[in-house]
Design an enzyme around this catalytic site. Structure first.
Site, mmCIF file in Angstrom:
data_model
loop_
_atom_site.group_PDB
_atom_site.id
_atom_site.type_symbol
_atom_site.label_atom_id
_atom_site.label_comp_id
_atom_site.label_asym_id
_atom_site.label_seq_id
_atom_site.Cartn_x
_atom_site.Cartn_y
_atom_site.Cartn_z
ATOM 1 N NE ARG A 138 15.739 -24.249 31.035
ATOM 2 C CZ ARG A 138 15.866 -24.439 29.707
ATOM 3 N NH1 ARG A 138 15.978 -25.671 29.237
ATOM 4 N NH2 ARG A 138 15.892 -23.422 28.901
ATOM 5 N NE ARG A 170 15.853 -16.690 34.653
ATOM 6 C CZ ARG A 170 16.092 -17.502 33.631
ATOM 7 N NH1 ARG A 170 15.636 -18.716 33.628
ATOM 8 N NH2 ARG A 170 16.800 -17.108 32.626
ATOM 9 N NE ARG A 209 17.136 -23.656 23.349
ATOM 10 C CZ ARG A 209 16.820 -22.720 24.237
ATOM 11 N NH1 ARG A 209 16.432 -21.519 23.838
ATOM 12 N NH2 ARG A 209 16.855 -22.988 25.514
ATOM 13 C CE LYS A 215 13.456 -15.651 27.938
ATOM 14 N NZ LYS A 215 14.621 -15.855 28.799
ATOM 15 N NE ARG A 262 20.515 -23.813 27.108
ATOM 16 C CZ ARG A 262 19.819 -22.701 27.328
ATOM 17 N NH1 ARG A 262 19.831 -21.722 26.444
ATOM 18 N NH2 ARG A 262 19.103 -22.586 28.418
HETATM 19 P P1 ADP Z 1 16.185 -20.307 29.974
HETATM 20 O O1 ADP Z 1 15.544 -18.959 30.068
HETATM 21 O O2 ADP Z 1 15.848 -20.973 28.694
HETATM 22 O O3 ADP Z 1 15.969 -21.173 31.183
HETATM 23 P P2 ADP Z 1 18.813 -19.086 30.180
HETATM 24 O O4 ADP Z 1 19.862 -19.278 29.173
HETATM 25 O O5 ADP Z 1 18.215 -17.722 30.338
HETATM 26 O O6 ADP Z 1 17.734 -20.185 29.856
HETATM 27 O O7 ADP Z 1 19.340 -19.528 31.638
HETATM 28 C C1 ADP Z 1 19.947 -20.771 31.824
HETATM 29 C C2 ADP Z 1 20.076 -21.063 33.322
HETATM 30 O O8 ADP Z 1 20.893 -20.048 33.949
HETATM 31 C C3 ADP Z 1 18.784 -21.054 34.113
HETATM 32 O O9 ADP Z 1 18.082 -22.271 34.026
HETATM 33 C C4 ADP Z 1 19.317 -20.777 35.522
HETATM 34 O O10 ADP Z 1 19.908 -21.907 36.097
HETATM 35 C C5 ADP Z 1 20.414 -19.767 35.272
HETATM 36 N N1 ADP Z 1 19.902 -18.374 35.303
HETATM 37 C C6 ADP Z 1 19.892 -17.502 34.259
HETATM 38 N N2 ADP Z 1 19.342 -16.326 34.624
HETATM 39 C C7 ADP Z 1 19.004 -16.461 35.929
HETATM 40 C C8 ADP Z 1 18.380 -15.605 36.879
HETATM 41 N N3 ADP Z 1 17.991 -14.353 36.559
HETATM 42 N N4 ADP Z 1 18.174 -16.070 38.137
HETATM 43 C C9 ADP Z 1 18.550 -17.310 38.488
HETATM 44 N N5 ADP Z 1 19.133 -18.178 37.653
HETATM 45 C C10 ADP Z 1 19.365 -17.773 36.385
#
Ligand code: ADP
Length: 225
Positions: free
Chosen positions: A173, A93, A130, A17, A162
């Site tokens: 996740r 999400r 990654r 993504k 990460r």
């Molecule tokens: P990934 O999609 O790989 O889990 P992201 O970089 O998009 O990683 O997000 C990292 C973290 O940030 C998520 O695991 C969550 O804790 C938080 N986060 C990001 N976007 C949201 C969202 N829309 N709602 C709730 N938590 C979020």
């Protein structure tokens, strides 16, 4: 001038993504709005939001819908987004976030929601391999590292794994994705806003597929290529 775009990109962790959103952002000349990147920047700067977010993110849990939507509403109100649109990555999400997003955008709507599809087995391999730049977020992997000694090619920052790419957090996740995020795909599908794209093959092949579905949709809506 290239027309702007108002897109949401969905996909499991590791579906590619982030990579695809950066490419779409360059292609359509619109800002890439990534909640993950925004939150990681807040953590790094030690802002009140960052302090709330850090432990939740490291453990792979989600932040509250209200906190996220407040952050997104503010970002989507900024001039660059109002002028050109956005490539939204990481939000919505949950169905609740999708409803809140529709309210923020009204009376306008999204052009399209793209779901990058990939099997869980493949995702686990990709995430374990990654590596990311701790400063600018550029993506690398064990098989495609930066040119010099885990130093970012883009900004010179340190390239690391990460915290939430470690096994327990990845499992959590993916579990949350199935429960909270997968229903979104159906939510957008019934509204006729969804396009599914296979996330397999090279990044270039995936980008071509995504641009094609966007252009096809535009042609259907406006008669223009
Ligand atoms: P990934 O999609 O790989 O889990 P992201 O970089 O998009 O990683 O997000 C990292 C973290 O940030 C998520 O695991 C969550 O804790 C938080 N986060 C990001 N976007 C949201 C969202 N829309 N709602 C709730 N938590 C979020």
């Amino acid at each position: 001038m290239v027309p702007g775009a108002r897109l949401v990109v969905l996909g499991k962790q590791g579906a590619g993504k982030g990579t695809q959103c950066v490419r779409l952002s360059h292609h359509y000349v619109v800002p890439h709005v990534s909640t993950g990147d925004m939150l990681r920047a807040a953590v790094k700067q030690g802002t009140p939001l960052g302090m709330k977010a850090r432990d939740i993110m490291d453990s792979g849990e989600l932040l509250s819908d209200d906190l996220i939507m407040e952050m997104i509403a503010e970002r989507l109100g900024e001039r660059d987004v109002r002028d050109r649109g956005f490539i939204l990555d990481g939000c919505p999400r949950t169905v609740h976030q999708a409803e809140a997003l529709a309210d923020i955008l009204a009376p306008l709507d999204l052009d399209l929601v793209i779901d990058i599809e990939i099997q869980t087995g493949q995702v686990l391999r990709r995430l374990a391999a990654r590596r990311v730049c701790a400063d600018c977020g550029a993506n690398y992997s064990v098989s495609s590292p930066p040119l010099i000694n885990w130093t970012c090619d883009v900004c010179g920052g340190e390239v690391v794994q990460r915290e939430d790419d470690k096994v327990e957090a990845i499992e959590r996740r993916l579990q949350l994705y199935e429960v909270q995020t997968a229903p979104l795909i159906e939510w957008y599908e019934v509204r006729g806003q969804l396009a599914r794209v296979a996330g397999t093959g090279s990044p270039d092949a995936v980008t071509r597929r995504i641009i094609k579905v966007i252009e096809d949709r535009r042609y259907k809506q406006t008669g223009m290529r």
